[in-house]
Motif scaffolding. Sequence first.
Motif, PDB file in Angstrom:
ATOM      1  N   LEU A  51      42.051  77.033  33.153  1.00  0.00           N
ATOM      2  CA  LEU A  51      41.587  78.436  32.549  1.00  0.00           C
ATOM      3  C   LEU A  51      42.302  78.780  31.095  1.00  0.00           C
ATOM      4  CD1 LEU A  51      40.288  81.251  33.600  1.00  0.00           C
ATOM      5  CD2 LEU A  51      42.519  81.745  34.736  1.00  0.00           C
ATOM      6  N   ASP A  52      41.279  79.149  30.180  1.00  0.00           N
ATOM      7  CA  ASP A  52      41.731  79.721  29.086  1.00  0.00           C
ATOM      8  C   ASP A  52      42.504  81.343  29.324  1.00  0.00           C
ATOM      9  OD1 ASP A  52      41.993  79.917  26.234  1.00  0.00           O
ATOM     10  OD2 ASP A  52      39.894  80.658  26.107  1.00  0.00           O
ATOM     11  N   PHE A  53      43.094  81.677  28.415  1.00  0.00           N
ATOM     12  CA  PHE A  53      43.818  83.007  28.415  1.00  0.00           C
ATOM     13  C   PHE A  53      43.059  83.872  27.854  1.00  0.00           C
ATOM     14  CE2 PHE A  53      46.707  86.224  26.851  1.00  0.00           C
ATOM     15  CZ  PHE A  53      47.383  86.395  27.772  1.00  0.00           C
ATOM     16  N   MET A  54      42.313  83.896  26.647  1.00  0.00           N
ATOM     17  CA  MET A  54      41.687  84.838  25.972  1.00  0.00           C
ATOM     18  C   MET A  54      40.110  84.263  26.059  1.00  0.00           C
ATOM     19  SD  MET A  54      44.076  86.372  23.008  1.00  0.00           S
ATOM     20  CE  MET A  54      43.314  84.670  21.677  1.00  0.00           C
ATOM     21  N   MET A  55      39.294  85.355  26.784  1.00  0.00           N
ATOM     22  CA  MET A  55      37.979  85.113  26.629  1.00  0.00           C
ATOM     23  C   MET A  55      37.075  86.677  26.771  1.00  0.00           C
ATOM     24  SD  MET A  55      37.682  82.103  29.523  1.00  0.00           S
ATOM     25  CE  MET A  55      38.677  82.914  30.852  1.00  0.00           C
ATOM     26  N   PRO A  56      35.960  86.484  26.279  1.00  0.00           N
ATOM     27  CA  PRO A  56      35.306  87.775  26.444  1.00  0.00           C
ATOM     28  C   PRO A  56      34.846  87.982  27.848  1.00  0.00           C
ATOM     29  CG  PRO A  56      33.683  86.105  25.561  1.00  0.00           C
ATOM     30  CD  PRO A  56      35.178  85.284  25.738  1.00  0.00           C
ATOM     31  N   VAL A  57      34.290  89.064  28.021  1.00  0.00           N
ATOM     32  CA  VAL A  57      33.639  89.568  29.360  1.00  0.00           C
ATOM     33  C   VAL A  57      34.906  89.657  30.432  1.00  0.00           C
ATOM     34  CG1 VAL A  57      32.019  88.910  31.244  1.00  0.00           C
ATOM     35  CG2 VAL A  57      31.544  88.376  28.989  1.00  0.00           C
ATOM     36  N   MET A  58      35.475  88.437  30.912  1.00  0.00           N
ATOM     37  CA  MET A  58      36.585  88.454  31.812  1.00  0.00           C
ATOM     38  C   MET A  58      37.629  87.554  31.380  1.00  0.00           C
ATOM     39  SD  MET A  58      36.919  87.757  35.879  1.00  0.00           S
ATOM     40  CE  MET A  58      36.663  89.417  36.484  1.00  0.00           C
ATOM     41  N   LEU A  80      46.819  77.508  33.127  1.00  0.00           N
ATOM     42  CA  LEU A  80      46.495  78.466  32.147  1.00  0.00           C
ATOM     43  C   LEU A  80      46.842  77.926  30.826  1.00  0.00           C
ATOM     44  CD1 LEU A  80      45.489  81.519  32.100  1.00  0.00           C
ATOM     45  CD2 LEU A  80      47.843  82.250  32.179  1.00  0.00           C
ATOM     46  N   MET A  81      45.839  78.058  29.823  1.00  0.00           N
ATOM     47  CA  MET A  81      46.094  77.671  28.552  1.00  0.00           C
ATOM     48  C   MET A  81      45.747  78.572  27.387  1.00  0.00           C
ATOM     49  SD  MET A  81      42.684  74.884  28.259  1.00  0.00           S
ATOM     50  CE  MET A  81      41.232  75.281  28.591  1.00  0.00           C
ATOM     51  N   SER A  82      46.610  78.332  26.342  1.00  0.00           N
ATOM     52  CA  SER A  82      46.472  79.437  25.328  1.00  0.00           C
ATOM     53  C   SER A  82      47.128  78.604  23.984  1.00  0.00           C
ATOM     54  CB  SER A  82      47.185  80.666  25.662  1.00  0.00           C
ATOM     55  OG  SER A  82      47.148  81.627  24.393  1.00  0.00           O
ATOM     56  N   SER A  83      46.726  79.166  22.873  1.00  0.00           N
ATOM     57  CA  SER A  83      47.562  78.832  21.474  1.00  0.00           C
ATOM     58  C   SER A  83      48.666  79.589  21.776  1.00  0.00           C
ATOM     59  CB  SER A  83      46.564  79.107  20.470  1.00  0.00           C
ATOM     60  OG  SER A  83      46.271  80.489  20.414  1.00  0.00           O
ATOM     61  N   PRO A  85      52.373  81.545  22.655  1.00  0.00           N
ATOM     62  CA  PRO A  85      53.435  80.887  23.327  1.00  0.00           C
ATOM     63  C   PRO A  85      53.484  81.162  24.889  1.00  0.00           C
ATOM     64  CG  PRO A  85      54.429  82.174  21.268  1.00  0.00           C
ATOM     65  CD  PRO A  85      52.758  82.321  21.320  1.00  0.00           C
ATOM     66  N   GLU A  86      54.060  80.064  25.754  1.00  0.00           N
ATOM     67  CA  GLU A  86      54.228  80.476  27.192  1.00  0.00           C
ATOM     68  C   GLU A  86      54.793  81.779  27.397  1.00  0.00           C
ATOM     69  OE1 GLU A  86      55.123  78.128  31.264  1.00  0.00           O
ATOM     70  OE2 GLU A  86      55.827  77.255  29.498  1.00  0.00           O
ATOM     71  N   GLU A  87      55.940  82.292  26.799  1.00  0.00           N
ATOM     72  CA  GLU A  87      56.490  83.569  26.990  1.00  0.00           C
ATOM     73  C   GLU A  87      55.617  84.768  26.737  1.00  0.00           C
ATOM     74  OE1 GLU A  87      57.754  81.485  24.351  1.00  0.00           O
ATOM     75  OE2 GLU A  87      58.423  80.135  26.026  1.00  0.00           O
ATOM     76  N   THR A  88      54.647  84.580  26.068  1.00  0.00           N
ATOM     77  CA  THR A  88      53.777  85.782  25.612  1.00  0.00           C
ATOM     78  C   THR A  88      52.633  85.742  26.687  1.00  0.00           C
ATOM     79  OG1 THR A  88      54.079  85.475  23.234  1.00  0.00           O
ATOM     80  CG2 THR A  88      52.173  86.933  23.753  1.00  0.00           C
ATOM     81  N   VAL A  89      52.280  84.592  27.130  1.00  0.00           N
ATOM     82  CA  VAL A  89      51.151  84.681  28.191  1.00  0.00           C
ATOM     83  C   VAL A  89      52.057  84.909  29.643  1.00  0.00           C
ATOM     84  CG1 VAL A  89      49.800  82.879  29.530  1.00  0.00           C
ATOM     85  CG2 VAL A  89      49.874  82.729  27.146  1.00  0.00           C
ATOM     86  N   ARG A  90      53.023  84.673  29.875  1.00  0.00           N
ATOM     87  CA  ARG A  90      53.654  84.873  31.075  1.00  0.00           C
ATOM     88  C   ARG A  90      53.928  86.400  31.206  1.00  0.00           C
ATOM     89  NH1 ARG A  90      58.986  82.894  30.755  1.00  0.00           N
ATOM     90  NH2 ARG A  90      57.810  80.587  30.662  1.00  0.00           N
ATOM     91  N   PHE A 104      46.477  70.881  22.344  1.00  0.00           N
ATOM     92  CA  PHE A 104      47.137  69.931  23.182  1.00  0.00           C
ATOM     93  C   PHE A 104      46.551  68.226  22.973  1.00  0.00           C
ATOM     94  CE2 PHE A 104      43.429  72.085  25.348  1.00  0.00           C
ATOM     95  CZ  PHE A 104      42.358  71.046  25.294  1.00  0.00           C
ATOM     96  N   ARG A 105      47.305  67.560  23.555  1.00  0.00           N
ATOM     97  CA  ARG A 105      46.882  65.985  23.462  1.00  0.00           C
ATOM     98  C   ARG A 105      46.104  65.760  25.017  1.00  0.00           C
ATOM     99  NH1 ARG A 105      49.066  63.744  19.357  1.00  0.00           N
ATOM    100  NH2 ARG A 105      50.850  64.474  18.138  1.00  0.00           N
ATOM    101  N   ILE A 106      45.103  65.030  24.958  1.00  0.00           N
ATOM    102  CA  ILE A 106      44.291  64.540  25.750  1.00  0.00           C
ATOM    103  C   ILE A 106      45.262  63.796  26.742  1.00  0.00           C
ATOM    104  CG2 ILE A 106      42.784  62.732  26.744  1.00  0.00           C
ATOM    105  CD1 ILE A 106      41.490  65.137  24.976  1.00  0.00           C
ATOM    106  N   ARG A 107      46.372  63.070  26.822  1.00  0.00           N
ATOM    107  CA  ARG A 107      47.243  62.537  27.387  1.00  0.00           C
ATOM    108  C   ARG A 107      48.153  63.580  28.233  1.00  0.00           C
ATOM    109  NH1 ARG A 107      52.285  62.478  26.077  1.00  0.00           N
ATOM    110  NH2 ARG A 107      52.051  62.073  24.051  1.00  0.00           N
ATOM    111  N   GLN A 108      48.308  64.699  27.684  1.00  0.00           N
ATOM    112  CA  GLN A 108      49.168  65.816  28.330  1.00  0.00           C
ATOM    113  C   GLN A 108      48.285  66.355  29.305  1.00  0.00           C
ATOM    114  OE1 GLN A 108      49.576  67.980  24.623  1.00  0.00           O
ATOM    115  NE2 GLN A 108      51.423  68.857  25.584  1.00  0.00           N
TER     116      GLN A 108
END
Length: 124
Positions: A51-58, A80-83, A85-90, A104-108
Amino acid sequence: MATVLIVDDEFGIAELLDAVLADDGHTVLTAANGRQGLARVAAQRPDLIVLDFMMPVMDGPAMLAALRTDPATREIPVVLMSSMPEETVRARASGHAAFLRKPFRIRQVRELVERLLAGRDGDG
């Protein structure tokens, strides 16, 4: 294999994740925002949500909150994914199983998805 829902408004990222996870044998569903994501979950319960953090609509935090308040979906692991920092998202979102920082890297992604899916009780 598992069913993975990708919810991201950036078509290129959703397409890349779809291709990688499908190559790994997973069934992949996609949605462009949280509202579409909730509709996909209602139609076919996924084993994992990216799930992306920032998106339109919801946005991601709103979708995550909706998932966590519903007994039928509260146990689905969410990455949860975002550009940002994790602290900001949390500070704005909770209840996710893992955080993935963009870029991110595909391996991750592969390692994270496999680790979270390995935690399933085999009922997925």
